[in-house]
Enzyme design. Structure first.
Site, PDB file in Angstrom:
ATOM      1  N   LYS A 182       0.832  -1.197   0.000  1.00  9.17           N
ATOM      2  CA  LYS A 182       0.000   0.000   0.000  1.00  9.17           C
ATOM      3  C   LYS A 182       0.869   1.250   0.000  1.00  9.17           C
ATOM      4  O   LYS A 182       1.904   1.290   0.674  1.00  9.17           O
ATOM      5  CB  LYS A 182      -0.888  -0.033   1.250  1.00  9.17           C
ATOM      6  CG  LYS A 182      -2.100   0.873   1.236  1.00  9.17           C
ATOM      7  CD  LYS A 182      -2.995   0.520   2.422  1.00  9.17           C
ATOM      8  CE  LYS A 182      -4.172   1.467   2.555  1.00  9.17           C
ATOM      9  NZ  LYS A 182      -5.042   1.090   3.705  1.00  9.17           N
ATOM     10  N   SER A 191      -9.711   2.194   2.839  1.00  6.37           N
ATOM     11  CA  SER A 191      -8.641   2.919   2.191  1.00  6.37           C
ATOM     12  C   SER A 191      -7.733   2.034   1.338  1.00  6.37           C
ATOM     13  O   SER A 191      -6.887   2.543   0.604  1.00  6.37           O
ATOM     14  CB  SER A 191      -7.797   3.658   3.239  1.00  6.37           C
ATOM     15  OG  SER A 191      -7.155   2.727   4.112  1.00  6.37           O
ATOM     16  N   SER A 201     -10.839  -0.683   6.355  1.00  8.02           N
ATOM     17  CA  SER A 201     -10.091  -0.329   5.151  1.00  8.02           C
ATOM     18  C   SER A 201      -9.632  -1.495   4.304  1.00  8.02           C
ATOM     19  O   SER A 201      -9.230  -1.310   3.158  1.00  8.02           O
ATOM     20  CB  SER A 201      -8.883   0.540   5.518  1.00  8.02           C
ATOM     21  OG  SER A 201      -9.299   1.829   5.898  1.00  8.02           O
TER      22      SER A 201
END
Length: 477
Positions: free
Chosen positions: A78, A152, A176
């Protein structure tokens, strides 16, 4: 007809490297080619590190897989994480910055031996349940690019669903991993607090955030979780932590065998019902109903359960704002570089009285105890993952761009995820159904403290029944 390389599971890709039927370099080049061709429409990757990935793959092929559990298999991390020598952060505040050290989760990823192809798109500082960063392309849903991938870890879920990478590492502080996995039709795991040593325990305010896998199959998710845990052993954590003390991994065997009969609670209502207008969409409710039917047919015990919300909405809002206090924007010029939503959250967090933050932390600890006690008689608790199906790009701002309006819309979309983080419990989201239009619909199974093994076993049983690994977004497969 032989499957294309990206159609293989992560396990199958690993097996082919080990058997010599393919090489890590072939796999990495295949996925890099797909990213170059397909990602401009998706926005799943914020950065692609092709040169580094190819060099690492070549090194694996030259040296052999050795003892690294995922050696040579492509993966993505990420963009919120720091990797030494590289750009990092999903914010204009760090534009041009180069990381001087790697985060623990990056070091743990490297110890798995997997080849990192690049960094997946995330919202600024991971503060939203949607991935539409200002000034950059949003992470779009491969099933319908007019809708968002969630957040996210939206870029990670989109990349996995589209076959750009077999699995990815996300992070989850309020949903997320699970929100984007549900919307993109893949499997997402939020481990128990403290389960992943590299990003667990007291890594953030109230211990909300932990790293976890996003994959297309239950076994691939377990394989990745095992690899993240294995290098350093199980984390030990204090305070809020529900230290995983039962059902220690490895989890892959449970995810492959899928054995056992379990007691499953079915959650009624959400902890946000008294604060936000929560309406569960018919598609999401239908996914739960068909899961209940399947669990009953498989011989599991089913019983309704309700978790009292009481002071939950206020405590979570305070924790979410207070958690943004450490974002390193101090001057007016630095604050001006933040997106409006981020800046408002930061300023609100810094204006909170210390007493209110301490009170919220105490309330979170009490809520953790209450949740564990309420769910104690169940091996797993079932709920929708989200209340709404994938939202159109821009939907979260349609009711206004202020922090309250955007926050409330996020709660309306996903009211069932954040309490799991506050309670420190493990959860897995499963793409059990699809609408007539082909949109994914996910359900969430929440486990006991340290109870990932039961979740993987139940998940595998449902995977056999519903066969979601055979479903793919047709335009990207």
């Amino acid at each position: 007809m032989a499957s294309a390389l990206h159609q293989l599971t992560a396990q199958e890709q690993w097996d082919r490297i080990r058997s010599g039927d393919t090489t890590s370099l072939e796999l990495v080049q295949h996925h890099l080619d797909r990213i170059a061709r397909l990602d401009p429409e998706l926005g799943a990757f914020a950065r692609v590190d092709a040169e580094r990935a190819l060099a690492q793959a070549a090194a694996v092929d030259a040296a052999g897989q050795g003892t690294a559990p995922l050696a040579g298999v492509p993966i993505a991390e990420k963009e919120l994480v720091r990797r030494v020598g590289g750009a990092w952060g999903a914010t204009r505040l760090f534009a041009g910055a180069v990381a001087s050290a790697s985060d623990d989760v990056v070091r743990a990823t490297d110890l798995t031996g997997a080849v990192v192809l690049g960094a997946t798109t995330a919202p600024e500082f991971g503060l939203t349940g949607f991935t539409e960063p200002a000034g950059r392309p949003p992470a779009r849903n491969p099933w319908d690019p007019g809708t968002g991938a969630g957040g996210s870890s939206g870029g990670a879920a989109a990349a996995v669903a589209a076959g750009l990478v077999p699995f990815a590492i996300g992070s989850d502080g309020g949903g997320s991993i699970r929100i984007p996995a549900a919307w993109c039709g893949v499997v997402g795991v939020k481990p128990s607090r403290g389960r992943v040593p590299a990003q667990g325990g007291q890594g953030g305010l109230a211990g909300l955030v932990t790293a976890g896998p996003i994959a297309r199959t239950v076994a691939d998710a377990a394989m990745l979780l095992d690899a993240l845990v294995r290098p350093l052993g199980r984390a030990r954590s204090a305070g809020y932590a529900t230290v995983p003390s039962v059902d220690d991994g490895p989890f892959l065997a449970d995810a492959v065998r899928g054995e056992g009969r379990f007691s499953v609670g079915v959650l009624e209502g959400s902890v946000w019902d008294d604060a936000v207008d929560v309406v569960v969409d018919a598609e999401c409710a239908a996914a739960v109903a068909r899961t209940v039917e399947a669990l009953d047919a498989l011989g599991h015990g089913i019983e309704a359960v309700r978790l009292p919300g009481e002071d939950y909405p206020d405590l979570f809002r305070v924790l979410w704002q207070a958690g943004a206090v450490t974002i390193p924007a101090r001057t007016e010029a630095e604050l001006a570089l933040l997106e409006p939503y981020t800046r408002e959250i930061v300023e609100r967090g810094r204006a909170l009285p210390a007493e209110r933050v301490v009170t919220a932390l105490a309330a979170a600890a009490a809520f953790e105890r209450r949740a564990i006690a309420t769910f104690a008689s169940f091996d797993a608790v079932l709920s929708p993952t989200t209340a709404l199906p994938p939202r159109p790009i821009g939907w979260h701002h349609e009711g206004g761009s202020g922090a309250d309006e955007v926050f409330d819309r996020q709660v309306q979309a996903a009211p069932f995820t954040s309490f799991v983080n506050v309670a420190g419990l493990p959860a897995i989201t499963l793409p059990v159904g699809a609408s007539d239009e082909g949109r994914p619909a996910g359900v969430q199974l929440i486990g006991r403290p340290g109870g990932e093994r039961a979740l993987f076993a139940i998940a595998r049983q449902l995977e056999r029944r519903f066969g979601w690994p055979r479903r793919h977004p047709p335009e990207f497969w």
